[in-house]
Write a protein that holds these residues in place. Structure first.
Motif, mmCIF file in Angstrom:
data_model
loop_
_atom_site.group_PDB
_atom_site.id
_atom_site.type_symbol
_atom_site.label_atom_id
_atom_site.label_comp_id
_atom_site.label_asym_id
_atom_site.label_seq_id
_atom_site.Cartn_x
_atom_site.Cartn_y
_atom_site.Cartn_z
ATOM 1 N N GLY A 80 -0.216 5.203 35.690
ATOM 2 C CA GLY A 80 -1.492 4.530 35.951
ATOM 3 C C GLY A 80 -2.364 4.582 34.721
ATOM 4 N N PRO A 81 -3.239 5.582 34.663
ATOM 5 C CA PRO A 81 -4.121 5.683 33.491
ATOM 6 C C PRO A 81 -3.400 6.179 32.238
ATOM 7 C CG PRO A 81 -4.575 7.461 35.046
ATOM 8 C CD PRO A 81 -3.575 6.544 35.697
ATOM 9 N N GLN A 82 -2.146 6.580 32.381
ATOM 10 C CA GLN A 82 -1.321 7.047 31.266
ATOM 11 C C GLN A 82 -2.017 8.149 30.466
ATOM 12 O OE1 GLN A 82 -0.161 3.509 29.139
ATOM 13 N NE2 GLN A 82 1.208 2.881 30.760
ATOM 14 N N THR A 83 -2.531 9.136 31.194
ATOM 15 C CA THR A 83 -3.243 10.222 30.521
ATOM 16 C C THR A 83 -2.347 11.408 30.202
ATOM 17 O OG1 THR A 83 -3.942 11.066 32.666
ATOM 18 C CG2 THR A 83 -5.481 9.626 31.498
ATOM 19 N N THR A 84 -1.411 11.725 31.085
ATOM 20 C CA THR A 84 -0.550 12.880 30.855
ATOM 21 C C THR A 84 0.764 12.742 31.610
ATOM 22 O OG1 THR A 84 -0.401 15.289 30.965
ATOM 23 C CG2 THR A 84 -1.605 14.207 32.732
ATOM 24 N N GLU A 85 1.773 13.410 31.119
ATOM 25 C CA GLU A 85 3.077 13.418 31.778
ATOM 26 C C GLU A 85 3.371 14.759 32.434
ATOM 27 O OE1 GLU A 85 6.213 12.200 29.172
ATOM 28 O OE2 GLU A 85 5.133 10.421 28.498
ATOM 29 N N ILE A 86 2.417 15.661 32.424
ATOM 30 C CA ILE A 86 2.674 17.018 32.899
ATOM 31 C C ILE A 86 3.095 17.060 34.372
ATOM 32 C CG2 ILE A 86 0.300 17.627 33.503
ATOM 33 C CD1 ILE A 86 1.589 20.326 31.809
ATOM 34 N N GLY A 87 2.538 16.199 35.201
ATOM 35 C CA GLY A 87 2.911 16.185 36.617
ATOM 36 C C GLY A 87 4.377 15.861 36.816
ATOM 37 N N VAL A 88 4.862 14.896 36.071
ATOM 38 C CA VAL A 88 6.275 14.521 36.167
ATOM 39 C C VAL A 88 7.142 15.610 35.545
ATOM 40 C CG1 VAL A 88 8.000 12.822 35.453
ATOM 41 C CG2 VAL A 88 5.746 12.069 36.213
ATOM 42 N N THR A 89 6.678 16.177 34.446
ATOM 43 C CA THR A 89 7.428 17.243 33.772
ATOM 44 C C THR A 89 7.584 18.461 34.673
ATOM 45 O OG1 THR A 89 6.579 16.498 31.640
ATOM 46 C CG2 THR A 89 7.465 18.721 31.733
ATOM 47 N N VAL A 90 6.553 18.798 35.419
ATOM 48 C CA VAL A 90 6.599 19.962 36.301
ATOM 49 C C VAL A 90 7.284 19.636 37.620
ATOM 50 C CG1 VAL A 90 5.171 21.568 37.643
ATOM 51 C CG2 VAL A 90 4.584 21.055 35.271
ATOM 52 N N PHE A 91 6.827 18.578 38.285
ATOM 53 C CA PHE A 91 7.315 18.302 39.632
ATOM 54 C C PHE A 91 8.657 17.570 39.678
ATOM 55 C CE2 PHE A 91 2.922 19.280 40.705
ATOM 56 C CZ PHE A 91 3.113 20.101 41.810
ATOM 57 N N GLY A 92 9.060 16.925 38.605
ATOM 58 C CA GLY A 92 10.369 16.269 38.581
ATOM 59 C C GLY A 92 11.500 17.249 38.843
ATOM 60 N N PRO A 93 11.636 18.289 38.019
ATOM 61 C CA PRO A 93 12.691 19.270 38.255
ATOM 62 C C PRO A 93 12.515 20.056 39.557
ATOM 63 C CG PRO A 93 11.859 19.463 36.017
ATOM 64 C CD PRO A 93 10.966 18.499 36.743
ATOM 65 N N LEU A 94 11.262 20.392 39.891
ATOM 66 C CA LEU A 94 11.020 21.114 41.144
ATOM 67 C C LEU A 94 11.478 20.288 42.343
ATOM 68 C CD1 LEU A 94 7.505 22.745 40.576
ATOM 69 C CD2 LEU A 94 9.742 23.869 40.610
ATOM 70 N N HIS A 95 11.158 18.999 42.314
ATOM 71 C CA HIS A 95 11.572 18.143 43.427
ATOM 72 C C HIS A 95 13.091 17.978 43.452
ATOM 73 C CE1 HIS A 95 11.545 15.250 46.584
ATOM 74 N NE2 HIS A 95 12.196 14.386 45.828
ATOM 75 N N GLY A 96 13.705 17.885 42.292
ATOM 76 C CA GLY A 96 15.168 17.791 42.252
ATOM 77 C C GLY A 96 15.826 18.997 42.898
ATOM 78 N N ILE A 97 15.331 20.177 42.572
ATOM 79 C CA ILE A 97 15.867 21.407 43.167
ATOM 80 C C ILE A 97 15.589 21.436 44.672
ATOM 81 C CG2 ILE A 97 15.563 23.919 43.249
ATOM 82 C CD1 ILE A 97 14.981 23.696 40.168
ATOM 83 N N ALA A 98 14.369 21.077 45.072
ATOM 84 C CA ALA A 98 14.013 21.075 46.490
ATOM 85 C C ALA A 98 14.861 20.075 47.263
ATOM 86 C CB ALA A 98 12.531 20.761 46.668
ATOM 87 N N PHE A 99 15.108 18.913 46.682
ATOM 88 C CA PHE A 99 15.920 17.884 47.324
ATOM 89 C C PHE A 99 17.345 18.392 47.552
ATOM 90 C CE2 PHE A 99 18.933 14.374 47.027
ATOM 91 C CZ PHE A 99 18.444 13.489 47.966
ATOM 92 N N LEU A 100 17.940 18.978 46.530
ATOM 93 C CA LEU A 100 19.306 19.489 46.660
ATOM 94 C C LEU A 100 19.381 20.652 47.650
ATOM 95 C CD1 LEU A 100 20.467 19.340 42.934
ATOM 96 C CD2 LEU A 100 21.114 17.796 44.801
ATOM 97 N N ALA A 101 18.387 21.544 47.612
ATOM 98 C CA ALA A 101 18.362 22.664 48.554
ATOM 99 C C ALA A 101 18.193 22.157 49.983
ATOM 100 C CB ALA A 101 17.242 23.630 48.193
ATOM 101 N N TYR A 102 17.317 21.168 50.169
ATOM 102 C CA TYR A 102 17.116 20.578 51.500
ATOM 103 C C TYR A 102 18.425 19.967 52.014
ATOM 104 C CZ TYR A 102 15.695 17.273 55.111
ATOM 105 O OH TYR A 102 15.609 16.564 56.281
ATOM 106 N N ALA A 103 19.115 19.230 51.160
ATOM 107 C CA ALA A 103 20.377 18.602 51.568
ATOM 108 C C ALA A 103 21.409 19.661 51.952
ATOM 109 C CB ALA A 103 20.904 17.709 50.450
ATOM 110 N N ALA A 104 21.516 20.715 51.158
ATOM 111 C CA ALA A 104 22.487 21.773 51.450
ATOM 112 C C ALA A 104 22.166 22.476 52.767
ATOM 113 C CB ALA A 104 22.516 22.783 50.299
ATOM 114 N N VAL A 105 20.893 22.828 52.958
ATOM 115 C CA VAL A 105 20.502 23.516 54.189
ATOM 116 C C VAL A 105 20.641 22.587 55.395
ATOM 117 C CG1 VAL A 105 18.515 24.534 55.400
ATOM 118 C CG2 VAL A 105 19.088 25.257 53.091
#
Length: 115
Positions: free
Chosen positions: A46-71
């Motif tokens: 959007g405002p293209q101010t920072t990428e930190i949200g994607v940098t932090v939550f991208g990998p966290l969501h990937g791990i959460a997604f895989l853990a959710y699928a496994a469980v």
């Protein structure tokens, strides 16, 4: 109140199995990380101010997604869900925040407790 003097749904909350509880927790974590990733993408693109949200939550969501699928698969086997319920629970991880209503439905129908 029910005939036994407990609030409706209270016994379902109290009697979650170990895997049912793990499923409920991961459904919440998956939704929280989805939310963080969506906000991060909104700020990044959007405002293209920072990428930190994607940098932090991208990998966290990937791990959460895989853990959710496994469980989900483990819960489906241990709690004897049918193939339709199992597939629906797995697909619930794709649209944002859909794991929450899925977990509520599974809890309400008694599918997160031992039979």
């Amino acid at each position: 109140m029910t005939a036994r003097g407990t609030a409706p749904g209270a016994t379902a909350r109290a009697s979650l199995t170990g895997i049912g509880r793990a499923y409920a927790i991961l459904a919440l974590v998956e939704a929280i990380t989805w939310t963080g990733l969506l906000i991060g993408m909104g700020v990044k693109y959007g405002p293209q101010t920072t990428e930190i949200g994607v940098t932090v939550f991208g990998p966290l969501h990937g791990i959460a997604f895989l853990a959710y699928a496994a469980v989900t698969v483990i819960a489906a086997v241990r709690l004897r869900w049918g193939i339709g319920v199992t597939l629906l629970a797995l697909v619930a991880a794709v649209p944002p925040l859909t794991t929450l209503p899925m977990e509520m439905w599974l809890r309400r129908t008694g599918r997160l407790t031992s039979r």
